[in-house]
Design an enzyme around this catalytic site. Structure first.
Site, PDB file in Angstrom:
ATOM      1  N   ASP A 168       3.472  -6.523   6.375  1.00 57.81           N
ATOM      2  CA  ASP A 168       2.710  -5.312   6.076  1.00 57.81           C
ATOM      3  C   ASP A 168       1.238  -5.428   6.483  1.00 57.81           C
ATOM      4  OD1 ASP A 168       2.272  -2.791   4.878  1.00 57.81           O
ATOM      5  OD2 ASP A 168       1.668  -3.733   2.993  1.00 57.81           O
ATOM      6  N   GLU A 413       7.325 -14.479   0.694  1.00 49.58           N
ATOM      7  CA  GLU A 413       8.438 -13.540   0.626  1.00 49.58           C
ATOM      8  C   GLU A 413       9.563 -13.867   1.611  1.00 49.58           C
ATOM      9  OE1 GLU A 413       7.008  -9.506   0.303  1.00 49.58           O
ATOM     10  OE2 GLU A 413       6.307  -9.957  -1.701  1.00 49.58           O
ATOM     11  N   TYR A 466       5.858  -5.822  -8.384  1.00 51.35           N
ATOM     12  CA  TYR A 466       5.423  -4.432  -8.198  1.00 51.35           C
ATOM     13  C   TYR A 466       6.176  -3.476  -9.114  1.00 51.35           C
ATOM     14  CZ  TYR A 466       2.710  -6.074  -4.250  1.00 51.35           C
ATOM     15  OH  TYR A 466       1.777  -6.713  -3.477  1.00 51.35           O
ATOM     16  N   GLU A 502       0.773 -11.589  -6.460  1.00 52.22           N
ATOM     17  CA  GLU A 502       0.508 -10.208  -6.056  1.00 52.22           C
ATOM     18  C   GLU A 502       0.987  -9.292  -7.162  1.00 52.22           C
ATOM     19  OE1 GLU A 502       2.095  -8.930  -2.255  1.00 52.22           O
ATOM     20  OE2 GLU A 502       1.467 -10.784  -1.272  1.00 52.22           O
TER      21      GLU A 502
END
Ligand code: GCB
Length: 593
Positions: A168, A413, A466, A502
């Site tokens: 990203d 990730e 998230y 994160e």
């Protein structure tokens, strides 16, 4: 790998500035030998910078393949009996370099330096020409990985292709960090490694020096910040004890200046190098992370090297602003998500007492599938692993002496649910430990704990979460509970310290709504507060890194309105409301820090 520094023996010549530039639209530069003669029909481009955001032409911004850089330079006559090295801080993603038409090196990987001795190719008293062909293509043998897709049929223009990336951030391209020419003597100091320890009140510097050529004696002197000599030693490999040492502490950096000199039998100095040394220890024990035997809690961000116009181009102005903002907000650390950052910011972190988690560019190895879609012959395979090991090696070689670096992040990730991920990550983790047994390592997860197969191989578990954003979008009320549950699952499975590396929500600066709606500044504030409620309950949580420090550029996508807006600061480094929330939390008293 030593950072190029000048001193009474060595000299450095900056080759940053304007270079000639040409986009190789038809991929003909190698075939036509563009390196053999001065490049024709060029434009000018600043080095360092990404070229993508400087152009007004989308064909240049989105070019897939080679671009060519060239400039000329003189070598001072005083360097005639020296060894001359040309060094590129980074070129994304791969480069070939020529001097006066002679190929001197090739490098794969966009985020680490490469250099070549060019002594034998230098023309004295005339201009020398350096040419670099820089290629931005990413395939499965690269880090980060990617693939170029070609399209058949009449729905697309002939020869149409796209660079697919599974991460990203925008695939910024070009020469991103400074280019320097430097001199060393013919018998030179090739490398220095320091490891430090604390014995009571004393500091220990365990050093080793490697030299090239005939160098009978090596002298090492350590000076304090006032310039007083505090210890000295002779020899390639020794332990130096600094009595009543001042320690390098987070937020309170103290750097000794270690001067290494090599000399011949008669005492004539051959070479000299000055290395800043911070004395500190790091240890993971139980579920705590200790710096100098004190538990350390990571407060800070995942960042990017990213700014307006410059793209990923190195800029001291941006770096200083960023570090000032980190201090203002009460952060004590950052992660070099998702690739090693410039050597210059690492040196700044050493001086300013910021703690760094140093990450390799292994990002995007996850497609969210139950079947084995990532670790297989035509994707992440043995070539990827070879390159992964190479990049880990280069990163550690470059950054091993930075006191600010307290942990290596070996990937971000990964599909760690896949069976083949286990031997792969084990190999990478073991290599990291072998190359640097003094620092803990970590892997940054997107996978849930029950599916993960690899965390037994790392010291610290980092997780990206998230809730309330990518799942249960808009539901702040589920965050605390879901976070609690997931933390406990990780803890029960592995019994290791956990950093939330994160957590973040996009907020478009200036968007407001009460009650909070997603994409507003209010939602970002409340989102963070919900996560914090959970973190504060668990002792094994040893850190919180918000995603992200500042808004940044990404590829175009339906969820990205001119980039990722999870920044706590805008891309122009102005605070959103959440910056004040974090400042209150991180600058206030808290039992965790
Ligand atoms: C992640 C990635 C990061 C992305 C972020 C996001 O998990 O590690 O690179 O930018 O999520 O905002 O989606």
């Amino acid at each position: 790998m030593l950072y190029p520094l000048d001193n009474r023996i060595r000299e450095v010549k900056e080759l940053s500035g304007l270079w000639n530039f040409k986009v190789d639209f038809k991929d003909e530069g190698f075939h036509e030998g563009w390196y053999k003669v001065p490049l024709q029909k060029t434009t000018e481009i600043p080095v360092p910078s990404s070229y993508n955001d400087l152009t007004t032409d989308s064909a240049v911004r989105d070019h897939i393949g080679y671009v060519w850089y060239e400039r000329t330079f003189h070598v001072p006559n005083g360097w005639k009996d020296q060894r001359i090295v040309l060094r590129v801080g980074s070129a994304s993603n791969h480069a070939v370099m020529w001097i006066n038409g002679h190929e001197v090196t090739r490098h794969k990987g966009g985020y680490l330096p490469f250099e070549a001795e060019v002594t034998n190719f230098i023309k004295w008293g005339e201009k020398n020409r350096v040419t670099l062909a820089v290629n931005n293509i990413l395939d499965w043998s690269c880090l980060p990985s990617g693939e170029v897709k070609t399209y058949d049929g009449n729905r697309y223009p002939e020869g149409y292709k796209t660079q697919e990336t599974y991460f990203d951030f925008f695939n910024y391209s070009g020469i991103h960090r400074p280019v320097r020419l430097y001199s060393t003597p013919k018998n030179f100091i090739e490398d220095i490694t320091v490891q430090t320890d604390i014995e009571g009140k004393h500091g220990v510097i365990d050093y080793s020096v490697s030299v090239q050529g005939n160098t009978p004696s090596i002298k090492v002197s350590v000076f304090d910040e006032q310039g007083n000599l505090v210890a000295a030693s002779i020899g390639k490999r020794k332990k130096i004890v600094i009595e009543n040492a001042q320690l390098w502490e987070p937020g309170n950096a103290y750097l000794y200046n270690m001067i290494v000199e090599t000399a011949d039998d008669t005492g004539n100095i051959h070479d000299c190098y000055e290395l800043p040394v911070g004395i500190r220890t790091i240890k993971v024990e139980g579920t705590q992370f200790f710096i100098n035997e004190k538990p350390f809690y990571f407060k800070g961000f995942g960042k990017h090297e990213d700014s307006d116009i410059r793209g990923r181009g190195f800029d001291e102005v941006v770096n200083i602003k960023d570090l000032n903002l980190l201090k203002w907000i009460g952060a004590n650390s950052f992660r070099t998500s998702h690739y090693p950052y410039s050597e210059e910011i690492m040196r700044l972190a050493d001086r300013q007492g910021l703690v760094v988690i140093d990450e390799v560019p292994a990002v995007g190895m996850c497609f969210w599938s139950d079947t084995n879609t990532v670790f297989r012959e035509d994707r992440v395979n043995s070539l990827t692993l070879d390159h992964h090991l190479q990049v880990i090696g280069e990163m550690i070689k470059r950054d091993k002496n930075h006191p600010s670096v307290v942990m290596w992040s070996i990937a971000n990730e990964v599909a760690t649910n896949e069976a083949a991920a286990e031997p792969y990550i084990k190999r990478v983790a073991e290599e990291t430990k072998k190359l640097d047994p003094t620092r803990p390592n970590t892997i940054v997860h997107t996978m849930w704990p029950s599916a993960d197969r690899v965390s037994q191989h790392v010291d610290v578990i980092c997780i990206n979460k998230y809730f309330g954003w990518y799942s249960d979008h808009g539901h702040l009320e589920v965050i605390e509970n879901q976070m609690d549950q997931e933390l406990l699952e990780w803890y029960e499975k592995y019994n290791k310290p956990i950093i939330i590396s994160e957590y973040g929500a996009d907020a478009i600066a200036g968007y407001h709504q009460v009650p909070a709606l997603t994409f507003t500044e209010e939602y970002q504030v409340e989102f963070l507060n919900q996560f914090h409620k959970s973190f504060d309950k668990h002792d094994f949580v040893i850190g919180e890194h918000v995603w992200a420090f500042a808004d940044f550029a990404t590829k175009q996508g339906l969820t990205r309105a001119v980039g990722n807006k999870k920044g706590i600061f805008t891309r122009q480094r102005q605070p959103k409301a959440a910056a004040f929330t974090l400042k209150r939390r991180w600058c206030g008293d808290h039992e965790k820090w």
